[in-house]
Design an enzyme around this catalytic site. Structure first.
Site, PDB file in Angstrom:
ATOM      1  N   HIS A  12       0.740  -1.225   0.016  1.00 42.48           N
ATOM      2  CA  HIS A  12       0.371  -0.279  -0.058  1.00 42.48           C
ATOM      3  C   HIS A  12       1.003   0.950   0.119  1.00 42.48           C
ATOM      4  O   HIS A  12       0.944   2.331   0.974  1.00 42.48           O
ATOM      5  CB  HIS A  12      -0.240  -0.683   0.875  1.00 42.48           C
ATOM      6  CG  HIS A  12      -0.331  -0.182   2.733  1.00 42.48           C
ATOM      7  ND1 HIS A  12      -0.873  -0.678   3.273  1.00 42.48           N
ATOM      8  CD2 HIS A  12       0.606   0.767   3.203  1.00 42.48           C
ATOM      9  CE1 HIS A  12       0.149  -0.348   4.684  1.00 42.48           C
ATOM     10  NE2 HIS A  12       1.072   0.500   4.580  1.00 42.48           N
ATOM     11  N   HIS A  60      -1.877   5.529   9.325  1.00 42.79           N
ATOM     12  CA  HIS A  60      -0.209   5.839   9.444  1.00 42.79           C
ATOM     13  C   HIS A  60      -0.398   7.633  10.209  1.00 42.79           C
ATOM     14  O   HIS A  60      -0.014   7.887   9.935  1.00 42.79           O
ATOM     15  CB  HIS A  60      -0.219   5.988   7.828  1.00 42.79           C
ATOM     16  CG  HIS A  60       0.616   4.935   7.528  1.00 42.79           C
ATOM     17  ND1 HIS A  60      -0.758   3.924   6.807  1.00 42.79           N
ATOM     18  CD2 HIS A  60       1.103   4.152   7.689  1.00 42.79           C
ATOM     19  CE1 HIS A  60      -0.519   3.187   6.068  1.00 42.79           C
ATOM     20  NE2 HIS A  60       0.626   3.425   6.364  1.00 42.79           N
ATOM     21  N   HIS A 194      11.052  -2.202   3.079  1.00 44.39           N
ATOM     22  CA  HIS A 194      11.629  -1.181   3.087  1.00 44.39           C
ATOM     23  C   HIS A 194      12.026  -0.190   4.628  1.00 44.39           C
ATOM     24  O   HIS A 194      11.332  -1.442   5.209  1.00 44.39           O
ATOM     25  CB  HIS A 194       9.898  -0.134   2.438  1.00 44.39           C
ATOM     26  CG  HIS A 194       8.629   0.405   3.440  1.00 44.39           C
ATOM     27  ND1 HIS A 194       8.393  -1.240   3.963  1.00 44.39           N
ATOM     28  CD2 HIS A 194       7.898   0.811   3.881  1.00 44.39           C
ATOM     29  CE1 HIS A 194       7.184  -1.098   4.498  1.00 44.39           C
ATOM     30  NE2 HIS A 194       7.029   0.600   4.030  1.00 44.39           N
ATOM     31  N   GLU A 241       5.736  -4.434   8.673  1.00 47.50           N
ATOM     32  CA  GLU A 241       3.692  -4.453   8.683  1.00 47.50           C
ATOM     33  C   GLU A 241       3.208  -5.646   7.435  1.00 47.50           C
ATOM     34  O   GLU A 241       2.189  -5.766   7.345  1.00 47.50           O
ATOM     35  CB  GLU A 241       3.136  -3.795   7.236  1.00 47.50           C
ATOM     36  CG  GLU A 241       3.741  -2.200   7.785  1.00 47.50           C
ATOM     37  CD  GLU A 241       3.217  -0.390   6.315  1.00 47.50           C
ATOM     38  OE1 GLU A 241       2.918   0.512   7.149  1.00 47.50           O
ATOM     39  OE2 GLU A 241       3.202  -1.266   5.714  1.00 47.50           O
TER      40      GLU A 241
HETATM   41 FE    FE Z   1       2.372   1.237   5.399  1.00 47.82          FE
END
Ligand code: FE
Length: 283
Positions: A12, A60, A194, A241
């Site tokens: 996402h 977030h 990431h 995540e």
């Molecule tokens: Fe995220």
């Protein structure tokens, strides 16, 4: 009775939403990413034809602050406004909910000892809004109703990967106990590799991501045994995540059939997409 007709794992990454809104679907830098979603969207709308989707993602800091951070939260609203994450509101309709299904899931999951925070109001951010229009149409309005399921992967302590897999098992029981004859999809979002801060900014681990895509299909128990530290060491802090994909996988049968798989890692984030149906479902 309701039944689960598809499971989807998807990144996402917020920049995907920006590129989508700017019409960069044919831009050489973005085409390998967007092209991966085209057959999936077609399959979902023309073959799977789900009535609703349980959409697993994380907020977030858009709706939940760090001062109040539920481990698991379920939306029960009729509509979900779009959070403004600093670029203004995206040009998408407000997300349509399914309060009756949401309340059934809230009751069933809490009775099954998963004590979710139940949210009668909730704004949704890129965790949900990046993948949703890549998977379902939104013009003139959304072609799918959404039950948002928010997971805390932002502020430690986080739920374990195994807890997420078990929540998926409970989610399957909850969906299958819904009396309406309904077709339900489950999407798990997040990651892949990431890290967006510190000395390892930009860390990517394509081999880890490809292995994750292999094992989410064939051996989710191995992924569920991973610690947060192991995931973060290998694939970057924000890759944790990925534990949210295990909620989707836990909701599917132990044996699944994969229909699509795409991976693209152009810059600072691995972007993955995978879709499943239960292996026993007709082809
Ligand atoms: Fe995220």
């Amino acid at each position: 009775m309701a039944r689960i007709v598809a499971g989807i794992g998807s990144s996402h990454v917020p920049s995907i939403g920006r590129a989508f809104d700017l019409g960069k679907q044919q831009d050489p830098a973005w085409k390998p990413l967007f092209d991966g979603y085209l057959p999936v969207k077609d399959w979902l709308e023309n073959e799977i034809r789900a009535d609703a989707v349980v959409f697993v993602y994380n907020d977030h800091g858009s709706d939940f602050g760090l001062d109040r951070c539920p481990t698991f939260a379920l939306g029960t609203a009729d509509t979900y406004p779009l959070a403004d994450e600093g670029f203004g509101q995206r040009p998408l309709p407000a997300v349509k909910g399914d309060p009756a299904l949401s309340w059934h899931l809230a009751n069933a999951l809490i009775a099954d000892e998963f004590d979710l925070t139940v949210c009668q109001e909730m704004a949704v951010d890129h965790g949900l809004l990046v993948p949703l229009p890549l998977l379902w149409s939104y013009q003139p309005d959304w072609s799918i109703k959404v039950v948002p399921l928010v997971v805390n992967v932002i502020q430690h302590p986080l739920p374990t990967a195994r807890r997420c897999l078990r929540l998926g098992h409970a989610l399957r029981r909850a969906i299958e106990s819904y009396p309406a004859d309904m077709r339900v999809a489950v999407v798990g979002t997040g990651g892949m590799s990431h890290q967006l801060h510190g000395e390892r900014f930009g860390h990517l681990n394509e081999a880890f991501d490809q292995r994750w895509l292999d094992l989410i299909e064939s051996d989710p128990e191995t992924l569920a045994a991973m610690t947060h530290q192991e995931i973060m060491d290998a694939a970057g802090a924000e890759a944790v995540e990925l534990i949210m994909w295990l909620i989707m996988r836990g909701a599917m049968a132990p044996k699944v059939r994969r229909l699509h798989r795409n991976y693209y890692a152009p810059m600072t984030s691995g972007m993955g997409l995978i879709t499943f149906v239960d292996a026993a479902d007709p082809a």
